[in-house]
Enzyme design. Structure first.
Site, PDB file in Angstrom:
ATOM      1  N   ARG A 173      -4.289 -28.664  64.409  1.00 38.82           N
ATOM      2  CA  ARG A 173      -5.031 -29.088  65.902  1.00 38.82           C
ATOM      3  C   ARG A 173      -5.062 -30.577  66.054  1.00 38.82           C
ATOM      4  O   ARG A 173      -4.503 -31.008  66.115  1.00 38.82           O
ATOM      5  CB  ARG A 173      -6.461 -29.353  65.632  1.00 38.82           C
ATOM      6  CG  ARG A 173      -7.580 -29.349  66.467  1.00 38.82           C
ATOM      7  CD  ARG A 173      -7.329 -27.995  67.230  1.00 38.82           C
ATOM      8  NE  ARG A 173      -9.144 -27.699  67.962  1.00 38.82           N
ATOM      9  CZ  ARG A 173      -8.864 -27.791  68.509  1.00 38.82           C
ATOM     10  NH1 ARG A 173      -7.961 -26.496  69.304  1.00 38.82           N
ATOM     11  NH2 ARG A 173      -9.969 -26.939  69.612  1.00 38.82           N
ATOM     12  N   THR A 225      -4.901 -18.224  73.942  1.00 38.51           N
ATOM     13  CA  THR A 225      -4.108 -18.741  73.012  1.00 38.51           C
ATOM     14  C   THR A 225      -3.545 -17.756  72.204  1.00 38.51           C
ATOM     15  O   THR A 225      -2.815 -16.606  73.500  1.00 38.51           O
ATOM     16  CB  THR A 225      -5.626 -19.121  72.416  1.00 38.51           C
ATOM     17  OG1 THR A 225      -6.979 -20.369  72.990  1.00 38.51           O
ATOM     18  CG2 THR A 225      -5.069 -18.611  70.589  1.00 38.51           C
ATOM     19  N   THR A 241      -2.793 -22.559  70.339  1.00 36.59           N
ATOM     20  CA  THR A 241      -2.910 -22.531  71.749  1.00 36.59           C
ATOM     21  C   THR A 241      -2.693 -24.103  72.062  1.00 36.59           C
ATOM     22  O   THR A 241      -1.981 -24.826  71.513  1.00 36.59           O
ATOM     23  CB  THR A 241      -4.651 -22.296  72.177  1.00 36.59           C
ATOM     24  OG1 THR A 241      -4.699 -22.250  73.122  1.00 36.59           O
ATOM     25  CG2 THR A 241      -4.734 -23.601  71.198  1.00 36.59           C
ATOM     26  N   SER A 285     -12.477 -22.845  67.895  1.00 34.36           N
ATOM     27  CA  SER A 285     -13.095 -21.296  67.328  1.00 34.36           C
ATOM     28  C   SER A 285     -11.853 -20.481  66.783  1.00 34.36           C
ATOM     29  O   SER A 285     -12.753 -19.594  66.418  1.00 34.36           O
ATOM     30  CB  SER A 285     -13.609 -21.068  68.758  1.00 34.36           C
ATOM     31  OG  SER A 285     -14.353 -21.332  69.477  1.00 34.36           O
ATOM     32  N   GLY A 341      -8.661 -15.928  73.071  1.00 32.63           N
ATOM     33  CA  GLY A 341      -9.737 -15.971  73.798  1.00 32.63           C
ATOM     34  C   GLY A 341     -11.085 -16.409  73.445  1.00 32.63           C
ATOM     35  O   GLY A 341     -12.033 -16.175  73.599  1.00 32.63           O
ATOM     36  N   GLY A 342     -10.192 -17.717  73.434  1.00 32.04           N
ATOM     37  CA  GLY A 342     -11.699 -18.783  73.457  1.00 32.04           C
ATOM     38  C   GLY A 342     -13.039 -18.869  73.041  1.00 32.04           C
ATOM     39  O   GLY A 342     -12.762 -18.283  71.524  1.00 32.04           O
TER      40      GLY A 342
HETATM   41  N1  GLY Z   1      -9.087 -23.811  72.728  1.00 32.38           N
HETATM   42  C1  GLY Z   1     -10.055 -22.675  71.811  1.00 32.38           C
HETATM   43  C2  GLY Z   1     -10.646 -23.166  70.791  1.00 32.38           C
HETATM   44  O1  GLY Z   1      -9.436 -23.449  70.101  1.00 32.38           O
HETATM   45  O2  GLY Z   1     -10.903 -22.810  70.312  1.00 32.38           O
END
Ligand code: GLY
Length: 566
Positions: free
Chosen positions: A98, A375, A393, A447, A467-468
């Site tokens: 991340r 994503t 993403t 998410s 899908g956020g």
């Molecule tokens: N950028 C969307 C997520 O990481 O949930």
């Protein structure tokens, strides 16, 4: 204002429609390996690596780089993601690559002197960029689990960038949709490959020579080819020219992290998923335990009770997400309590089968419309039994829309996944507080829910989706479609999906998800139903009890995606 936005959204959904909703076969069967991605070219790359004798992890590295070229709206080298791994000997692991907040970031960096949230700054342009994690993530994955040479894994991506790829209709349209936004963020630059003088057409060749050179540097110098040398020089110069705050020190400091997998029990299955800083694993396990508690299987698929109970569970789970979840290196996330039976029995005890609860009573907040769902997810399994689920993403479509001048890659806008001010929603309508407040070098809450399901010690599913905020509920529905409603793999993926997330106090539904009678019954209970053209894009592998490995791409929602088995 909000109502108006929703009406426009609704009309758009009806116009775009679901011509895609005819039931299509998207299955591929294979016993020696399976690759499912959002783009057929990336699936071919992964399958080729498996055929050459590479394992699932080699294939994953090659797919990640290939997607950065053939699927630039979400595939990336300057974004981040998460990998959930099950090795052939039944061990689990997860890799957190991340993005992180830069060293110069601070809690109120998107709040003005009068206390107003400057949401735009966290979403667009150079200040929205988190320190990228994807390249370090792929280096770590290859170092620990790879079996064939790194150089080979980069070559397909380099070839795509140098020789060009033929744009599909979907990609051409998407680039055209974002043309103005990409132009705005890159004014004055000579070579922006994602726009041209006229609109893109299906079949146009997209050449990315600057990206090719960047990939070659990564091929040659691995981590240093991105976080050091010429690539770092170009990246930092881009950031400085745009008044961003990422420095060379940020790039040097970035490290992907191996984290213990989050493992939960649901019926007779083990759910192996991503721990914080993704909220995906915790939220998924909470929802599945709720589905088990309420015996969802006793109600028909798409019945009023099915959708009502799911919504009530989701409200509580997303309220927990907003309160308790953040980067565990900075905030003491009460993970084991949140997924414990004792806690969840209490948490779900006020759900009534025939009465809607009010999200405002569950916890206060204020949100906007959900805007973007980009994503990408891919799932890979090899013949030895290794499996990997990766969700990666740039956050929004084409990230912050900034292309690094001279290096040819797009930057993320992941800083928007922090809670920039308590109660102020991000682009997905998600709110948060202290747990997900900005701090230097902290990872923003996600998410993303790459997940593996095991039954009786055997691999059963490898799944995930973009899908956020809807990622968690799409993965949830795919598992319960299989386990509660006993659908076939194809039916699991094709089945219409719904989504709810505490705030806004609404249920989003795909076309044909419910019949009119069920809709009326839900509305009579007080549920507000919003139509959406589509939710998520699963990339799943199912291993049947007889050992058949079935790959399912979500081609009814995204026709470029593909499962390839052999
Ligand atoms: N950028 C969307 C997520 O990481 O949930």
């Amino acid at each position: 204002m909000m109502k108006k936005a929703y009406s426009i959204l609704l009309i758009l959904c009806l116009l775009i429609g679901q011509s895609s909703c005819d039931q299509k076969e998207t299955i591929s069967k294979g016993s020696d390996g399976m690759v499912v991605t959002a783009h057929f070219l990336a699936s071919e790359v992964g399958a080729d690596i498996l055929k050459q004798g590479g394992n699932a992890f080699d294939a994953a590295v090659a797919v990640q780089f290939a997607l950065a070229v053939v699927y630039p709206r979400a595939g990336n080298i300057a974004g981040g993601g998460f990998a959930v791994i099950r090795t052939a000997d039944g061990k689990y692991n997860t890799l957190d690559f991340r993005e992180k907040a830069p060293l110069a970031a601070y809690e109120n960096m998107y709040v003005d002197s009068s206390g107003n949230a400057l949401t735009n700054l966290g979403q667009k342009g150079h200040l929205a960029v988190g320190v990228p994690g994807s390249v370090d993530g792929m280096c770590e994955l290859h170092k620990k689990y790879g079996s064939i040479q790194w150089e080979k894994l980069l070559q397909p991506a380099i070839d795509f960038a140098g020789n060009g790829i033929k744009l599909t209709e979907l990609e051409a349209n998407k680039l055209n949709d974002y043309r103005e936004r990409i132009l705005t963020q890159n004014s004055g630059k000579k070579e922006i490959r994602y726009v041209k003088d006229t609109l893109f057409l299906k079949g146009d060749i997209l050449l990315q020579p600057e990206l090719k050179e960047t990939l070659k540097r990564i091929q040659l110098d691995e981590r240093e080819g991105f976080y050091g040398g010429k690539t770092a020089e170009l990246l930092i110069s881009e950031i400085q020219n745009g008044n961003g705050i990422i420095t060379n020190e940020d790039l040097k400091n970035y490290k992907a992290v191996w984290r213990e997998a989050l493992v939960g029990k649901y019926r007779d299955c083990k759910i192996i998923s991503m721990p914080p800083p993704s909220s995906g694993g915790i939220a998924l396990i909470q929802l599945l335990k709720g589905a088990e508690k309420f015996e969802l299987r006793n109600y028909g698929f798409a019945s009023m009770e099915h959708f009502h109970i799911m919504t009530e569970l989701e409200r509580r789970v997303y309220a927990d997400r907003a309160t308790w979840l953040g980067d565990p290196d900075f905030y003491d996330v009460p993970t084991s309590r949140l997924i414990s039976d004792v806690y969840l029995d209490e948490r779900f005890s006020d759900i009534s089968i025939d009465k809607k609860s009010d999200s405002q009573e569950i916890k206060a907040g204020e949100v906007n419309v959900i805007e973007s769902f980009e994503t990408t997810h891919f799932s890979i399994a090899d013949k030895a039994g290794n499996a990997i689920a990766i969700t990666t993403t740039l956050n929004g479509n084409y990230g912050c829309k900034v292309v690094v001048d001279g290096a040819g890659f797009l930057l993320n806008n992941e800083m928007d996944d922090f809670s920039i001010k308590p109660g102020v929603p991000n682009q997905f309508g998600l709110v948060g507080g202290m747990a997900n407040a900005i701090q230097p070098e902290k990872r923003m809450l996600s998410s993303m829910t790459p997940t593996i399901v095991e039954k009786d010690g055997e691999l059963r599913m490898v799944l995930g989706t973009p899908g956020g905020s809807t990622i968690i509920t799409s993965v949830f529905q795919n598992i319960i479609n299989a386990m509660e409603f006993e659908m076939t793999p194809q039916e699991c993926v094709n089945a219409p999906r719904i989504h709810s997330q505490w705030l806004p106090d609404e249920i989003y539904i795909e076309p044909n998800a419910i019949d009119n009678v069920t809709r009326e019954r839900l509305e009579k209970m007080g549920h507000v139903i919003i139509d959406m053209s589509k939710i998520g894009m699963m990339a799943n592998i199912f291993v049947q009890e007889n050992g058949d490995v079935i790959g399912c791409a979500d081609t009814i929602r995204h026709k470029d995606s593909k499962a390839i088995g052999y």
